[in-house]
Design an enzyme around this catalytic site. Structure first.
Site, PDB file in Angstrom:
ATOM      1  N   TRP A   1     -22.609  15.079   8.219  1.00 35.50           N
ATOM      2  CA  TRP A   1     -21.476  14.651   7.403  1.00 35.50           C
ATOM      3  C   TRP A   1     -21.608  15.258   6.017  1.00 35.50           C
ATOM      4  O   TRP A   1     -22.664  15.180   5.377  1.00 35.50           O
ATOM      5  CB  TRP A   1     -21.442  13.126   7.284  1.00 35.50           C
ATOM      6  CG  TRP A   1     -20.874  12.437   8.495  1.00 35.50           C
ATOM      7  CD1 TRP A   1     -20.725  12.972   9.738  1.00 35.50           C
ATOM      8  CD2 TRP A   1     -20.391  11.102   8.556  1.00 35.50           C
ATOM      9  NE1 TRP A   1     -20.179  12.046  10.588  1.00 35.50           N
ATOM     10  CE2 TRP A   1     -19.965  10.877   9.889  1.00 35.50           C
ATOM     11  CE3 TRP A   1     -20.284  10.073   7.640  1.00 35.50           C
ATOM     12  CZ2 TRP A   1     -19.431   9.667  10.307  1.00 35.50           C
ATOM     13  CZ3 TRP A   1     -19.763   8.854   8.051  1.00 35.50           C
ATOM     14  CH2 TRP A   1     -19.337   8.659   9.373  1.00 35.50           C
TER      15      TRP A   1
ATOM     16  N   THR B   1       0.846  -1.185   0.000  1.00 38.95           N
ATOM     17  CA  THR B   1       0.000   0.000   0.000  1.00 38.95           C
ATOM     18  C   THR B   1       0.886   1.241   0.000  1.00 38.95           C
ATOM     19  O   THR B   1       2.060   1.170   0.376  1.00 38.95           O
ATOM     20  CB  THR B   1      -0.916   0.027   1.229  1.00 38.95           C
ATOM     21  OG1 THR B   1      -0.099   0.073   2.417  1.00 38.95           O
ATOM     22  CG2 THR B   1      -1.795  -1.209   1.286  1.00 38.95           C
TER      23      THR B   1
END
Length: 551
Positions: A450, A185
């Site tokens: 949000w 990653t």
């Protein structure tokens, strides 16, 4: 009752064996540092992959050893994909664009014994040579005429070593769950983590990715992977394309050059390509400025970051090219979802069609997805509920190399129920189309609500004078956090913050309209082409909204 079927192992080498027998005269075209247009056949490719396997034997590389590559998209890298894995070693693809300290960490953590590197990567390794703990030799992917002068020890020329080998080699058969490949990653937070792929998972991924609703790849296609081969197996294209016998066009170090990409598309008749949005923006701008076209290019797959609607529409309206947006992760090999129309959608046009293309698409066969709330309760596929996105399937990682493999542990990405938490927040509509609304860490939490940073960015880049945009949350005295938009203007334009905010007010809920806009010359990106929100948050950590916005 047990079935009575042959139990043949799924091997990477079986792809190459099939391709050589069925498509021996198919072509692979490459741009390399030492040859602007190298061309050879699948027959040549297979023979050289066998020579490479013999070379690895001669070097003393053992079964299971990690053999690293730091290279661009070309025929030599493709030979490594098959020669290393097919012989039972692990092909470890490393992104040379990572920070040098991350490259050194990855090489040491994986315990790579040999490095096969592009000429352009040699200076990076020279700077790191004192830090490399296990490396026994470095093989430069070129011929003697183009070998660089270097201070590195134990350096060899790939073409010289390969020329000494016999092309007779019998690919071994072993347990299909054996490791074949390895990618780390990008490590934007903490050290990069190693994801280990198996022969079985990689072959199943290639099979599913080639289905009609996915890439629909065949021997009639000319495929140009612009997504780097050091980035999650180039999204599986080096396996899927070879499996179906497609002509391959590899742009080498020129993958970000619009002029080179156009030349390859035009002269080689490329029908299918894949890459991150910034690559396609460069190509589209080149085509617009040069008044050139790409009539052969039927489909492009876009991933790695949300694709702006403007790219989708410019390809479709100006060039008749269909954009298939996809989504996945290093941990997913990487394919998870891909856009395709369902029966009955053939007549969609305009915004309705772009809405579908701008989604992340539907799951490919082999991948299951779900969204859950804060209590891990599954949410409905109604296009409104959004929650943490989880996945599972036969080509999805169950753990990281060298870390805990116990589900539920902090170092294990999989929960106790066997699902991998992607770190994304998503919604899924009744037709199965998934939309990433944000990364969990990038959601802007304002006044108890949000706000999706991706939604703001997509709306901003729909303005014709905005080239690229990033939204982050910054401290607000009343609402705790409010959106700040950081934008890059198109060349020779002069849009101001007030005008852009007014435009966004027409396309976003009022709560999502950023409180301010800051214009910059460029935005930071990670080594894989994604917006680097971590760097932006650090850059603007002392930012304060104007007093007029403290409402």
């Amino acid at each position: 009752m047990q079935a009575m079927m042959m139990n043949r192992q799924l091997m990477i080498s079986s792809i190459l064996i099939h391709a050589e027998k069925n498509y021996p005269d198919q072509t692979i075209v490459s741009v390399t540092a030492d040859n602007p247009r190298h061309r050879y056949t699948y027959r040549d490719f297979a023979a050289r992959a066998r020579k490479l396997a013999n070379l690895l034997d001669q070097l003393g590389a053992e079964f299971g050893d990690r053999i690293a590559t730091l290279a661009w998209n070309d025929y030599r890298h493709l030979e490594l994909y098959y020669g290393v894995s097919g012989s039972g070693r692990v092909c470890h693809m490393i992104n040379p664009k990572l920070f040098p300290e991350q490259v050194a960490y990855i090489i040491n953590h994986a315990q790579d014994r040999f490095l096969f590197v592009d000429v352009l990567v040699v200076p990076l390794l020279e700077a790191l040579q004192s830090q490399l703990q296990n490396v026994e030799g470095i093989i430069v992917l070129t011929d003697e005429a183009n070998m660089p002068q270097t201070s590195l020890p134990n350096v060899h020329c790939y073409e010289t070593l390969l020329a000494e080998q016999d092309d007779n080699y019998t690919w071994p058969e072993f347990d299909e769950n054996t490791a074949c490949g390895m990618c780390y990653t990008s490590g934007t937070t903490g050290n990069p983590k190693g994801v280990v792929y198996s022969h079985r998972s990689t072959l199943l991924h290639a099979l599913s990715g080639s289905l009609p609703d996915h890439t629909n790849a065949s021997t009639r296609d000319v495929c140009m992977p612009v997504v780097p081969m050091f980035h999650v197996n180039a999204w599986g294209i080096p396996y899927g394309s070879v499996m179906v016998g497609a002509k391959l066009v590899m742009p080498g170090p020129k993958m970000a050059d619009g002029e080179t990409l156009h030349d390859l598309i035009e002269t080689e008749g490329v029908t299918y390509s894949s890459g991150v949005p910034t690559i396609w923006l460069a190509l589209l701008d080149y085509l617009q400025n040069s008044n050139k076209t790409i009539p052969s290019l039927k489909t492009v797959t876009v991933g790695g970051a949300a694709c702006p609607r403007s790219i989708i529409e410019r390809f479709r309206n100006d060039h008749g090219t269909w954009v298939k947006q996809g989504w996945g992760m290093t941990e997913m090999s990487p394919l998870g979802t891909l856009v395709s129309l369902k029966a009955g959608m053939e007549d969609l046009q305009g915004d309705a069609l772009t809405d579908i293309q701008a989604s992340q698409g539907r799951t490919v066969f082999g991948v299951e997805i779900k969204i859950v709330d804060d209590n891990n309760q599954e949410l409905p596929w109604d296009g409104e509920a959004f929650g943490a996105l989880k996945v599972r399937g036969p080509w999805i990682a169950s753990g990281y190399y060298g870390l805990s493999q116990t589900p539920g542990d902090a170092d294990c990405p999989v929960d106790e129920d066997g699902w991998l938490n992607t770190g994304d927040v998503a919604t899924i509509d009744p037709q199965g189309y998934m939309r990433i609304t944000d990364r969990t860490k990038d959601v802007i939490k304002t006044g108890g609500e949000w706000v999706s940073s991706i939604e703001i960015e997509n709306a901003a880049t729909n303005h014709p004078e905005i080239a690229e945009a990033a939204a982050i949350g910054r401290y607000h005295p009343k609402w705790t956090e409010r959106p700040l938009l950081i934008a890059v203007k198109q060349p020779n334009t002069d849009i101001d913050a007030q005008t852009l905010r007014a435009f966004l007010a027409e396309h976003l809920h009022k709560w999502s309209v950023p409180d301010d806009v800051v214009f910059v010359d460029s935005l930071p990106h990670t080594a894989t082409g994604k917006l680097n929100k971590l760097a932006l948050r650090k850059q603007f950590e002392d930012y304060a909204f104007p007093e007029s916005q403290n409402h």
